[in-house]
Write an enzyme that holds these catalytic residues in place. Structure first.
Site, PDB file in Angstrom:
ATOM      1  N   GLY A  45      -7.065   5.066  10.875  1.00  0.00           N
ATOM      2  CA  GLY A  45      -6.851   3.914  11.758  1.00  0.00           C
ATOM      3  C   GLY A  45      -7.703   2.691  11.487  1.00  0.00           C
ATOM      4  CD  GLU A 100     -12.764   5.539  14.723  1.00  0.00           C
ATOM      5  OE1 GLU A 100     -11.887   5.045  13.990  1.00  0.00           O
ATOM      6  OE2 GLU A 100     -12.989   6.752  14.806  1.00  0.00           O
ATOM      7  CG  ASP A 101      -8.769   3.142  14.799  1.00  0.00           C
ATOM      8  OD1 ASP A 101      -9.703   3.965  14.780  1.00  0.00           O
ATOM      9  OD2 ASP A 101      -7.578   3.478  14.883  1.00  0.00           O
ATOM     10  CG  ASP A 104      -8.796   8.237  23.874  1.00  0.00           C
ATOM     11  OD1 ASP A 104      -9.148   9.032  24.754  1.00  0.00           O
ATOM     12  OD2 ASP A 104      -7.681   7.728  23.871  1.00  0.00           O
ATOM     13  CG  PHE A 153      -0.201   5.966  22.932  1.00  0.00           C
ATOM     14  CD1 PHE A 153      -0.644   7.272  22.941  1.00  0.00           C
ATOM     15  CD2 PHE A 153       0.103   5.383  21.700  1.00  0.00           C
ATOM     16  CE1 PHE A 153      -0.761   7.998  21.764  1.00  0.00           C
ATOM     17  CE2 PHE A 153      -0.011   6.094  20.525  1.00  0.00           C
ATOM     18  CZ  PHE A 153      -0.451   7.402  20.554  1.00  0.00           C
ATOM     19  CB  VAL A 154      -3.138   0.523  21.966  1.00  0.00           C
ATOM     20  CG1 VAL A 154      -3.186  -0.122  23.332  1.00  0.00           C
ATOM     21  CG2 VAL A 154      -4.420   1.313  21.698  1.00  0.00           C
ATOM     22  NE  ARG A 166      -1.614   5.452  10.142  1.00  0.00           N
ATOM     23  CZ  ARG A 166      -2.467   6.115  10.931  1.00  0.00           C
ATOM     24  NH1 ARG A 166      -3.343   5.460  11.648  1.00  0.00           N
ATOM     25  NH2 ARG A 166      -2.439   7.427  11.013  1.00  0.00           N
TER      26      ARG A 166
HETATM   27  C1  PRP Z   1      -7.855   8.151  16.315  1.00  0.00           C
HETATM   28  C2  PRP Z   1      -8.750   6.955  16.105  1.00  0.00           C
HETATM   29  C3  PRP Z   1     -10.126   7.537  16.220  1.00  0.00           C
HETATM   30  C4  PRP Z   1      -9.951   8.681  17.190  1.00  0.00           C
HETATM   31  C5  PRP Z   1     -10.505   8.302  18.525  1.00  0.00           C
HETATM   32  O1  PRP Z   1      -7.759   8.844  15.119  1.00  0.00           O
HETATM   33  O2  PRP Z   1      -8.517   6.367  14.850  1.00  0.00           O
HETATM   34  O3  PRP Z   1     -10.616   8.010  14.977  1.00  0.00           O
HETATM   35  O4  PRP Z   1      -8.546   8.935  17.290  1.00  0.00           O
HETATM   36  O5  PRP Z   1     -10.276   9.311  19.469  1.00  0.00           O
HETATM   37  P1  PRP Z   1     -11.421  10.116  20.212  1.00  0.00           P
HETATM   38  O6  PRP Z   1     -12.463   9.130  20.649  1.00  0.00           O
HETATM   39  O7  PRP Z   1     -10.683  10.733  21.372  1.00  0.00           O
HETATM   40  O8  PRP Z   1     -11.946  11.142  19.265  1.00  0.00           O
HETATM   41  P2  PRP Z   1      -6.629   9.938  14.807  1.00  0.00           P
HETATM   42  O9  PRP Z   1      -7.233  11.303  14.906  1.00  0.00           O
HETATM   43  O10 PRP Z   1      -5.417   9.654  15.638  1.00  0.00           O
HETATM   44  O11 PRP Z   1      -6.342   9.687  13.282  1.00  0.00           O
HETATM   45  P3  PRP Z   1      -5.813   8.370  12.529  1.00  0.00           P
HETATM   46  O12 PRP Z   1      -6.965   7.387  12.531  1.00  0.00           O
HETATM   47  O13 PRP Z   1      -5.484   8.871  11.196  1.00  0.00           O
HETATM   48  O14 PRP Z   1      -4.622   7.833  13.273  1.00  0.00           O
END
Ligand code: PRP
Length: 181
Positions: A45, A100-101, A104, A153-154, A166
């Site tokens: 992300g 980080e993007d 959550d 959900f973004v 993406r």
């Molecule tokens: C998403 C996002 C963060 C993580 C945050 O990654 O990019 O890395 O979730 O969530 P958290 O704070 O609840 O741990 P994802 O696992 O969806 O992978 P991606 O970046 O490949 O989409």
């Protein structure tokens, strides 16, 4: 670009993203210029944010990536974080800034920070574009934050839903029926 039918609305526009990335770059520059920091993006992300941020930084730095997976194709974190790619360079003695993007639950960054701290970096901080503090379950708080956002959900600007969206140049909110189906 045509409007994806799963999107409810735009939450952060391209212009707002560009302005915020500029502000974050100024803050990062104030702390890291002359320190040759190691910027480590969390795939997948973060790749768009990382690319935009580093092009505004005019001092020596290195770029690396870690890949983790916790959501897989689900919309709620499983809490089980799995590192699927480690960073490629030694960080001992380096000033490390994780890019980080979105934060959550915080489980992803908690897991990564625990691993990286064992490698004895000179410092370890977090720069996150989007933060959903209402969802936090792990004790993680970013040092640099772009936007605090509500619990929706973004997608877009690197963030996906089941690997889609993406490439959207803005951050949009997904319709509930799209992911509750
Ligand atoms: C998403 C996002 C963060 C993580 C945050 O990654 O990019 O890395 O979730 O969530 P958290 O704070 O609840 O741990 P994802 O696992 O969806 O992978 P991606 O970046 O490949 O989409």
């Amino acid at each position: 670009m045509t409007w994806p039918e799963d999107l409810d609305r735009v939450l952060v526009t391209e212009q707002q993203l560009a302005a915020k990335v500029g502000e974050l770059a100024e803050q990062v520059r104030a702390e890291y210029a002359g320190k040759n920091p190691a910027l480590i993006g969390i795939l997948t992300g973060s790749f768009v944010f990382m690319a935009d941020l580093i092009r505004r930084l005019d001092f020596d730095l290195t770029v690396d990536f870690i890949a983790v997976s916790s959501y897989e194709d689900a919309t709620i974190s499983s809490g089980k974080v799995r590192m699927t790619k480690d960073c490629s360079h030694d960080i001992a003695g380096r000033h490390v800034l994780i890019i980080e993007d979105i934060i959550d639950t915080g489980f992803t960054l908690e897991h990564i920070c625990r691993i990286l701290k064992h490698r004895k970096p000179a410092s370890l901080k977090l720069c996150c574009l989007l933060d959903k503090p209402s969802r936090r379950r792990a004790q993680i708080s970013p040092d640099y934050v772009g936007f605090e956002i509500p619990d929706e959900f973004v997608v877009g600007y690197g963030l996906d839903f089941a690997e889609k969206y993406r490439h959207l140049p803005y951050v949009g909110v997904l319709k509930k029926e799209a992911y509750q189906a």
